[in-house]
Every structure is written in structure tokens, then in C-alpha cells.
Scaffold this motif. Sequence first.
Motif, PDB file in Angstrom:
ATOM      1  N   ILE A 733       8.168   1.539 -18.715  1.00  0.00           N
ATOM      2  CA  ILE A 733       6.608   2.117 -18.366  1.00  0.00           C
ATOM      3  C   ILE A 733       6.477   0.968 -17.155  1.00  0.00           C
ATOM      4  O   ILE A 733       6.611  -0.139 -17.018  1.00  0.00           O
ATOM      5  CB  ILE A 733       5.655   1.635 -19.134  1.00  0.00           C
ATOM      6  N   ASP A 734       6.690   1.516 -15.509  1.00  0.00           N
ATOM      7  CA  ASP A 734       6.491   0.581 -14.618  1.00  0.00           C
ATOM      8  C   ASP A 734       4.655   0.654 -14.379  1.00  0.00           C
ATOM      9  O   ASP A 734       3.999   1.383 -13.963  1.00  0.00           O
ATOM     10  CB  ASP A 734       7.228   1.435 -13.438  1.00  0.00           C
ATOM     11  N   ILE A 735       4.435  -0.922 -14.351  1.00  0.00           N
ATOM     12  CA  ILE A 735       3.007  -0.871 -13.430  1.00  0.00           C
ATOM     13  C   ILE A 735       2.834  -1.955 -12.192  1.00  0.00           C
ATOM     14  O   ILE A 735       3.642  -2.522 -11.946  1.00  0.00           O
ATOM     15  CB  ILE A 735       1.992  -1.932 -14.750  1.00  0.00           C
ATOM     16  N   TYR A 736       2.138  -1.478 -11.140  1.00  0.00           N
ATOM     17  CA  TYR A 736       1.784  -1.862 -10.028  1.00  0.00           C
ATOM     18  C   TYR A 736       1.395  -3.379 -10.174  1.00  0.00           C
ATOM     19  O   TYR A 736      -0.139  -2.588  -9.716  1.00  0.00           O
ATOM     20  CB  TYR A 736       2.153  -0.572  -8.688  1.00  0.00           C
ATOM     21  N   LEU A 737       1.222  -4.112  -9.305  1.00  0.00           N
ATOM     22  CA  LEU A 737      -0.032  -5.166  -9.627  1.00  0.00           C
ATOM     23  C   LEU A 737       0.205  -5.361  -8.055  1.00  0.00           C
ATOM     24  O   LEU A 737       0.766  -5.694  -6.663  1.00  0.00           O
ATOM     25  CB  LEU A 737       0.523  -6.257  -9.905  1.00  0.00           C
ATOM     26  N   ARG A 738      -1.164  -5.509  -7.295  1.00  0.00           N
ATOM     27  CA  ARG A 738      -1.574  -6.096  -5.839  1.00  0.00           C
ATOM     28  C   ARG A 738      -2.429  -6.857  -5.559  1.00  0.00           C
ATOM     29  O   ARG A 738      -3.190  -6.539  -6.494  1.00  0.00           O
ATOM     30  CB  ARG A 738      -2.060  -4.889  -4.678  1.00  0.00           C
ATOM     31  N   LEU A 739      -2.537  -7.917  -5.167  1.00  0.00           N
ATOM     32  CA  LEU A 739      -3.721  -8.922  -5.024  1.00  0.00           C
ATOM     33  C   LEU A 739      -4.247  -8.147  -3.836  1.00  0.00           C
ATOM     34  O   LEU A 739      -4.888  -7.743  -3.060  1.00  0.00           O
ATOM     35  CB  LEU A 739      -3.266 -10.042  -4.303  1.00  0.00           C
ATOM     36  N   SER A 740      -5.860  -8.758  -4.945  1.00  0.00           N
ATOM     37  CA  SER A 740      -7.175  -8.089  -4.458  1.00  0.00           C
ATOM     38  C   SER A 740      -7.373  -8.586  -3.491  1.00  0.00           C
ATOM     39  O   SER A 740      -6.732  -9.692  -2.746  1.00  0.00           O
ATOM     40  CB  SER A 740      -8.640  -8.256  -5.599  1.00  0.00           C
ATOM     41  N   GLY A 741      -8.071  -8.073  -1.977  1.00  0.00           N
ATOM     42  CA  GLY A 741      -8.497  -8.618  -0.908  1.00  0.00           C
ATOM     43  C   GLY A 741      -7.947  -8.325   0.425  1.00  0.00           C
ATOM     44  O   GLY A 741      -7.676  -8.575   1.574  1.00  0.00           O
ATOM     45  N   ILE A 742      -6.007  -7.792  -0.121  1.00  0.00           N
ATOM     46  CA  ILE A 742      -5.235  -7.244   1.094  1.00  0.00           C
ATOM     47  C   ILE A 742      -5.243  -5.886   0.948  1.00  0.00           C
ATOM     48  O   ILE A 742      -4.994  -4.656  -0.074  1.00  0.00           O
ATOM     49  CB  ILE A 742      -3.587  -7.614  -0.025  1.00  0.00           C
ATOM     50  N   PRO A 743      -5.706  -5.227   2.010  1.00  0.00           N
ATOM     51  CA  PRO A 743      -5.928  -3.735   2.153  1.00  0.00           C
ATOM     52  C   PRO A 743      -4.295  -3.073   2.329  1.00  0.00           C
ATOM     53  O   PRO A 743      -3.461  -3.881   2.318  1.00  0.00           O
ATOM     54  CB  PRO A 743      -6.544  -3.852   3.561  1.00  0.00           C
ATOM     55  N   PRO A 744      -4.203  -1.497   1.587  1.00  0.00           N
ATOM     56  CA  PRO A 744      -2.689  -0.740   1.407  1.00  0.00           C
ATOM     57  C   PRO A 744      -2.516  -1.208   3.772  1.00  0.00           C
ATOM     58  O   PRO A 744      -3.216  -0.723   3.551  1.00  0.00           O
ATOM     59  CB  PRO A 744      -3.074  -0.022   0.945  1.00  0.00           C
ATOM     60  N   SER A 745      -1.288  -0.747   3.260  1.00  0.00           N
ATOM     61  CA  SER A 745      -0.237  -0.688   4.382  1.00  0.00           C
ATOM     62  C   SER A 745      -0.628   0.880   4.975  1.00  0.00           C
ATOM     63  O   SER A 745      -0.359   1.888   4.421  1.00  0.00           O
ATOM     64  CB  SER A 745       1.006  -0.962   4.490  1.00  0.00           C
ATOM     65  N   ASN A 746      -1.052   0.973   6.089  1.00  0.00           N
ATOM     66  CA  ASN A 746      -1.281   2.300   6.798  1.00  0.00           C
ATOM     67  C   ASN A 746      -2.301   3.133   5.352  1.00  0.00           C
ATOM     68  O   ASN A 746      -2.608   4.196   5.889  1.00  0.00           O
ATOM     69  CB  ASN A 746       0.045   2.807   6.719  1.00  0.00           C
ATOM     70  N   GLY A 747      -3.360   2.218   4.893  1.00  0.00           N
ATOM     71  CA  GLY A 747      -4.115   2.953   3.862  1.00  0.00           C
ATOM     72  C   GLY A 747      -3.063   4.039   2.894  1.00  0.00           C
ATOM     73  O   GLY A 747      -4.239   4.323   2.266  1.00  0.00           O
ATOM     74  N   GLN A 748      -2.270   3.743   2.174  1.00  0.00           N
ATOM     75  CA  GLN A 748      -1.609   3.964   1.256  1.00  0.00           C
ATOM     76  C   GLN A 748      -1.455   3.114   0.463  1.00  0.00           C
ATOM     77  O   GLN A 748      -0.700   2.232   1.325  1.00  0.00           O
ATOM     78  CB  GLN A 748      -0.706   5.234   1.995  1.00  0.00           C
ATOM     79  N   LEU A 749      -0.966   3.486  -0.554  1.00  0.00           N
ATOM     80  CA  LEU A 749      -0.053   2.004  -1.508  1.00  0.00           C
ATOM     81  C   LEU A 749       1.455   2.440  -1.465  1.00  0.00           C
ATOM     82  O   LEU A 749       1.454   3.736  -1.727  1.00  0.00           O
ATOM     83  CB  LEU A 749      -0.921   2.847  -2.846  1.00  0.00           C
ATOM     84  N   THR A 750       2.115   1.569  -0.872  1.00  0.00           N
ATOM     85  CA  THR A 750       3.488   1.465  -0.791  1.00  0.00           C
ATOM     86  C   THR A 750       4.019   0.433  -2.037  1.00  0.00           C
ATOM     87  O   THR A 750       3.304  -0.585  -2.145  1.00  0.00           O
ATOM     88  CB  THR A 750       3.629   1.067   0.572  1.00  0.00           C
ATOM     89  N   GLU A 751       5.061   0.709  -2.074  1.00  0.00           N
ATOM     90  CA  GLU A 751       6.049  -0.810  -3.095  1.00  0.00           C
ATOM     91  C   GLU A 751       5.820  -1.802  -2.706  1.00  0.00           C
ATOM     92  O   GLU A 751       5.932  -3.369  -3.202  1.00  0.00           O
ATOM     93  CB  GLU A 751       6.965  -0.455  -3.132  1.00  0.00           C
ATOM     94  N   SER A 752       5.497  -1.888  -0.897  1.00  0.00           N
ATOM     95  CA  SER A 752       6.178  -3.571  -0.500  1.00  0.00           C
ATOM     96  C   SER A 752       4.873  -4.117  -0.103  1.00  0.00           C
ATOM     97  O   SER A 752       4.465  -5.442  -0.281  1.00  0.00           O
ATOM     98  CB  SER A 752       6.384  -3.541   0.432  1.00  0.00           C
TER      99      SER A 752
END
Length: 960
Positions: A733-752
Motif C-alpha cells: 500500500i502506498d500512502i502519499y503525504l503532503r504538507l498542508s499549506g503548499i499548493p500542488p504543482s500546476n494545480g494537480q497532485l504529483t510525486e514531487s
Amino acid sequence: MDDDVVHRVLQGGRDYYQETPSTSSSSPSILQSLPLHASFDRGYYLLVKSIQELRSKKEGIVAVGIGGPSGSGKSSLAEKVASVIGCSVISMENYRTGADEGNDLSSIDFDLLVQNLQDLLKGKDILTPVFDFQQKRRIGTTEIKSTSFGVVRKDVIVDGTYALHARLRSLLDIRVAVVGGVHFSLLSKVKYDIGESCSLDNLIDSIFPLFRKHIEPDLHHAQIRINNSFGQSFRDSIYKLKCKSESESGQPVYSFPKKEAQIDNFIEMYLRPPSASEEARVNDWIKVRQSGIRYYLSLGDRRIVDKNFIIRPKAEFEVGRMTLGGLLALGYNVVVSYKRASKSIIYDNLSISLETIDTLSETYLVLRGRDRKMVEAEALRLGITGPWITRSYLEMILDTKGVPRLNTPPLLPTIISPSSTQKEAPLIAPKPLRIRPELVNRDDDMSQPWTRSPTKSKVEPVLAPWQFISSDGSSIDPSSFRDTHTLQLAPMPDSFDLDRGLLLAVQAIQALLEHKGMPVIVGIGGPSGSGKTSLARKMANIVGCEVISLESYYKSEQSKDFKYDDFRSLDLPLLTKNIGDMRRGRKAKVPVFDLESGARSGFKELEVSEDCGVVIIEGVYALHPDIRKSLDLWVAVVGGVHSHLISRVQRDKSKAGCFMSQNEIMTTVFPMFQLHIEPHLVHAHLKIRNDFDPVLSPESSLFVLKSNKQVAYQDILKLLDPTKICSSAQNFIDIYLRLSGIPPSNGQLTESDCMRVRICEGRFALLIREPIREGDFIIQPKVDFDISISTVSGLLNLGYQAVAYIEASAYIYQDGKLLMEVDHLQDVPGPYIQIKGANKEVVVAAGSALELDGSYTTKSYLEIVLEKLPASERNSSGINAQQAARLQELVENIQSQQQGSSSSSESSPSREVISPIEGVIEDMQSRIKRLERWQAINTVLWTFLMSAFVGYSLYQRKHQ
């Protein structure tokens, strides 16, 4: 930060000169506004990303110049970048006009080089010269095409000392300066030998007379500035077996085949420092090897002798004739010189040579390779049994002729030698071993001038020998001490980098074997991802011993709770018994732990013998007081990916407008470290700061081809070595964590934007950085960074949010060279096959054999899953409601498990109430077991069918 760097790189490229010629005189000030200083690993990554970014914004060829002094590592950087992006490398060495000094501007044919580069940028094919350094002349040309497979793009890298010269700068899109490496190490060594009587600038003018006037000014025009701290290293050692070419009866021990052999003739010289005494060790001498008109320098006779092997580091670099003259002018004396004629055959990463030494009037047979076991096996296969010689040619010459006397008395030393401090007490108060801030944020804090400040100028070039102490802490002479059982190593007072630490660790093992005898049991401890497992394997490869992981001693009941960083999860009584059996020369039954089932799957026998008198135990708690009291050598390691995670959190927090100190992050993300791990590390005999970055390093990259084309399992098995193939089934199972307050690149979720946490076989693994994508390839680091559930919970507490969830199963087949992985993603029709390997050509050949050409994709599974979802089913995180519910449930279970672990720490391990996380785990395990059974049936059936088919074919062929 990487996006900012790439943007700054794009501001000062070739277009700047073409669009604003009137202001070209101001270019140095503009380029000076880009004060980027990166490590070698990070610089490699940034350069690749900058080239890729420039390709998307420009038409035509991207031209890169990599300049720097001799021995700084620029050629190595050019080769590694070219292997990833598939570009051409133009070496300025081939544009020599004759046998003059290579660093002299007049010896380079700039007119031809500029013309070739201009033609290439215009889309024309070119012919570059080929210079032969033995014949001291040009011997031909090599064609470089401006097109690659019909595509009008073949990027080019110009590599050389003057690659950033004014005549080339206007043609370059990206300019890179590389300083450091062995270039700085030589300055550090000479400064140590000469003392304070000569300033650093005067030393540079003596050893590298053209550097400050003709090379250094050009380096300040670079957009990317790399400080290469890599010097002499045993990370990728050369293992050598040497014997006389003829036996005592006069018969040759090996007959060379009729293959075409490579003939080389060398002159090897050893320079003694001006401050050296008559009895100075050869390790203090500088070695210069002359081959034709090229000179190669290495700092002393750096090597390790273990049993029959001579083990040498990669520590040689090219210098000019002026450097040799400068060393002689500073007072260095050529005390030994001899001619070495070599006839060699290279095959399968091995070489076998016949080397004739004129001074000794003898010919020797030498077998070399990068892998100790491979060299040993090849000697056995060829029937070469020795007797082996472990002395160097220098030692044999000195035994015959003696050490030459000095013509002049040595200079008075201005630095206290290590021997003069032996009377002092070797023990001092232990220092905490923490990750230094410069290891986390080390890009923009280098002192000026960055081009000529030896990073190791204050480090003694010769390491102090290991000292022994008695049980009461007093310093003793081990050779005169009777009770060897109470001998102990005196801890080194300072910490060392990975290269010096590896050398010191091996020297400590050899000292213990000599003075204390077998067995020598070593413990390597440190936090997760610090590099202790990698260090243990490199040490074991050098000394030829076994490595035991503390993970083998997990208790089944603790592993079900993900308590891998809890000391109580280890079966300490069994570990103590195994160490005791090794001490008494008995066979120890070491457990084999199956992480997939969470239970022991059996035992393997380990016996300490004359051939293997060393055992290395590595793990988070290897230096715990209850364990280290049974060990002979204690090694502590910090840094590595462990520090990289802290750096990533700091970067994300700063982007979100919040600053957190290193201590705050460590307390939250690695709560067990400060409480239960760090207190044990301060007592180590040897402390190592691992500043090696395996996440970015080109040394640890895997080339991956991915396709969703259907492939039969029997076709996969045909590509692998049947004698080495192994297979397994996994559910992850892969879980992707992103810090709140940082908008996604180009408006779409990416691995970076995310950190990926993979739950597989009951373990958590972390991927911090998005891999490099180039053409059909995904280039990803070989990093298996295991973390505990407390680290995942800590990231969630820091504000990271779980924004995506992928569930999949994988079937894996591998043979040591290739890894074939077939992944089945939930909610995605059809499997994906991944071909992985460290050798790019081998991976390409495997893909072509499976007829996958044209079907490759470089998209991540996250992108694939998001594309398959209808827009109406996506929520703000990019996943559907069902996945979001599963993800939320898993996150809540992780947090509840971590919160419950502290409150139940004093309770009995056996519990009657099953926690929510255990229900999820049991469900995962049942699905894994079903996959295992189905995979086992498949494997048995296919193995039986393939064996029958091969056997029948062989029978028919033999019968016919």
C-alpha cells in the motif's frame, strides 16, 4: 528549492548573450548573483534537471560546459550525466596540439573546438579529433551526429579545464564549475607537509601555476558551482591478488589466451615530503605515475592488506608536468622510481595482467576486480593458487635496496605529529554524535573564495593509529600486555566522514585480530537510514566476513505491532547466546526472520574460523549497553537519508511559511532516537558522519523501463539466469503525504509534492524525492529507507496530510543483474511490468527481448491511477470517495497505534483485545497468503513445464 535553482540557471544561458550583446560585459555580475554551491551528488541531480527543463523551453541542442582544475571530478560528472540523458561528451583533452603541458592555453586547439561546437549547434555532424597520449599525437577522428534516432537533438557536454573559457561561454547554455576532489586533497596534503611557512596562494601557484591566472577567473562565470568533497575512498575498492608469473620449477602459473592484450608502459615515482625523517612511512609519500605524456598522482601508498588480498581505493587523478615540477621545487624528493611494463586482458569486470618491474628483474601475475569473491573465484577457476604476495612493488624495492638517504635534513615540523601525543590520556569526555547543520543545509554556506579553499586543510592527511587501553582506562602497549582478554580500544576523540571512517574501521579490526585474536565482533549502530547497513556490507566485503542484522532477532509478537524501533522487540537472550557461541568457537544458530509472515522461518549456522574470524552485527540498537558489552568494536553512524528527511521537512515547512529547528523535527519524527538510541552512540570507539546522499547520488541509481504490455511469465523466466533466479510475491500500500499549506504543482497532485510511504510485508519504507525521467527510462535511487510507525505518525503530527492511496500486488523475479516486477494495481485494468537494473544496456536488451519497445511509459503509479479516475469521482485530493475512506481509516489506525504504544509499554506483550490496526494488518496478511499460494502454484507449474521442455530439447539434440 530545485525549481528556483533551475530558474536561475535559465537566466544566464546562451540566449542571454544572443539577445543582449550590448550588455555582455556585465555578464560576470549577473552570474555572480547566482551563488549556488552544491555537493557533487546534488549538483549532478540539478544539472540533469536543468538540461531537461531547458529542452522543454528551447529548440535545438543544449550545450553544457563543465570546467574545473585537474582532479576536481569534472570528467566523472560529465560521464555520469551523459549516461542518464544520452548526450555526447567532447573532451578538451583530444584537442591538444602536441606533447606540451595540458593545462597551457596554447596547447589547446580552440579554433577547431569552437568551429566543431558551432557546427553542432547549427545541426551539422562533426568530426572530433582523437589524441593518443602514448604516441603523443592525433591518430584519427570520431564522428558526432547532431541527430539521434531521427530526432534533431543530441545534447553535448564540453568537459575540460578551460571549458568555461571566454571563447566558449557564448556558445554554452549551462555552465558548471567543479572544484574540490583530489585537487583540494593534494593542497591539504602539501600544506600539512610544508607547514605554515608557505601560504595557500603560494602553494597553489607552485603546484597549479596556471590555476589562479587562467582557470579560476572562468569558474566564477558558472551558474552551477559544485564543491566535490569526494577524495580517496574504499567504497568501490579494487581487490588484487598477486604472485610470481613462474612457479619454483620455472613453469608459468598461467598461459595467456590468444585474445588481443592491452600493452602499457609506466614510470612510477615516489616523492618524499621535505619534512619527512629517514624513517618516514611510505604512506606519507606521494606517488606519481607517468604514462606517455600523462601524469597521474595518488597521495601515498593507500591500501589495506587482508589475508591474500591487496585492497586499494580509487584515489588516482591526472595532473600536469608543471605540478610535478612544483612539488620538486617545494622540496619533495624523488626517492624511488622504476619502470613497469604491463600486458593485460580485461573481461567480465575482471583483469589479469603480467607486470614486469625492471628494478626487481621479475614478472608478476596480477588478478584485479571490484568484487572480492569474484576475484577469488576466478583465481580458483584459472587454477592459480599462489603463493600470493601482499607486499607492494615499493616495499619489495625498499627491502632490496633500503630506504634512500636524504640529501638535506628535513624541515622542522610545525604541526604536532600523532606520535607526540601518545603520552596523553587517549580518553576524553564523549561528545554527542548529532547531524551537523551543514550536512542538512550545506548548499549556500561555503566560505569564500570557494574555488581554492581546501575543505580538509585542517585534517591531518595521515590518520592516527589506534591505541589500546586496559580495563581501568590507562594507555598500554598491546604487544607487552599479557592478559589480551581485557584489552580495549581507546575511542577516537573526533568523528570522521564515511571514507575515513571506513578505513579506520578496517584498521581497528586488523589491530584487534593482531593483538587480541579471534573472534572480533563488531557492532554498527545508528538511526534508520543513516547508512549503517551499507557500511557493514562494505566492511564485510573488505575483510571477507559475515554480517548479522538485528532484524533477524525480532520477536513475532512485537513485529505484529510495527515495533521495529523498540528495543524490547529483540530476542536479547538468543542474541547473547549466539555471541557466546561465537566466542567459544561453536556453531551459532542465527535466526532467519520472515518479515512477510512476521515470524521466524528457521535458523542458519554461523561459525567463526580462520577464514572468517570477524562478525559484524548491525542494527538500530547494536550499541545498546546490553549488547555492546559483548562486542570488541563499537561503530556509530549518523546522517545519510536520515538527515535527508530532516532537510526535506525543513524545506517544506519554510515553503509553508513556518520554520522548525532541527531539534524540533528530530524529536517529532524520530522520537526514539534521542531517548533510546543517541545516548548509546556517544560511547562508540568510532563515530562516522555519513554525508553521502544516496537519494541523489548517481552512484546508486537503477535504470527502470515500465510497460503495460502483456508479457507471459515463461518469457520473463527465459531472460534470467536459471541458476540464480529467485521469485517472490508481495502486497503493498502506498500512502502519499503532503504538507498542508503548499499548493500542488500546476494545480494537480504529483510525486514531487509528496513523500511516499510504502507499507509492504509489515514494514514502512519512505521515498523522499521524485526520480529522474529521461526518454523511456525512469532513473531512481537504490534506497530502501525503512522507517518506524512512530516516524509516520510524527510526519502526520507535523502537519503532513495523506492525500492519495494506492493498493497493489507484485510478483518479482530476479537473478542479481535484472529484476523483473509485475505489478497489479487495484482499480486499474491490466498489469504493469518493470525491468530494473544498474546496467542500462542490460535493461534495454531485456526490454527488446520481450518486444516492449514503443510501449514504455515514465508515468508514476500515482499519475496512472489519477488518470483512470473520472473527473466526477475525484475529490479535492484527487482520489475517489472509496479510496479516501480507506486512506482515512489507515491513517487513524496509524495514529491510534502510535498513541497506544506509549501507554501500553509497561503491559504484557500478550493482549486479549485486538486493536483496529491489527484487523487491517490481519486482512492484509490473509490476502498476501492467498497471493503466495497462487504464486507458489504458478511458479511450481511453470518451473516444471520449463524444466521438462528444456530437458526434452536437450534429449532430442543429444539423440540426434
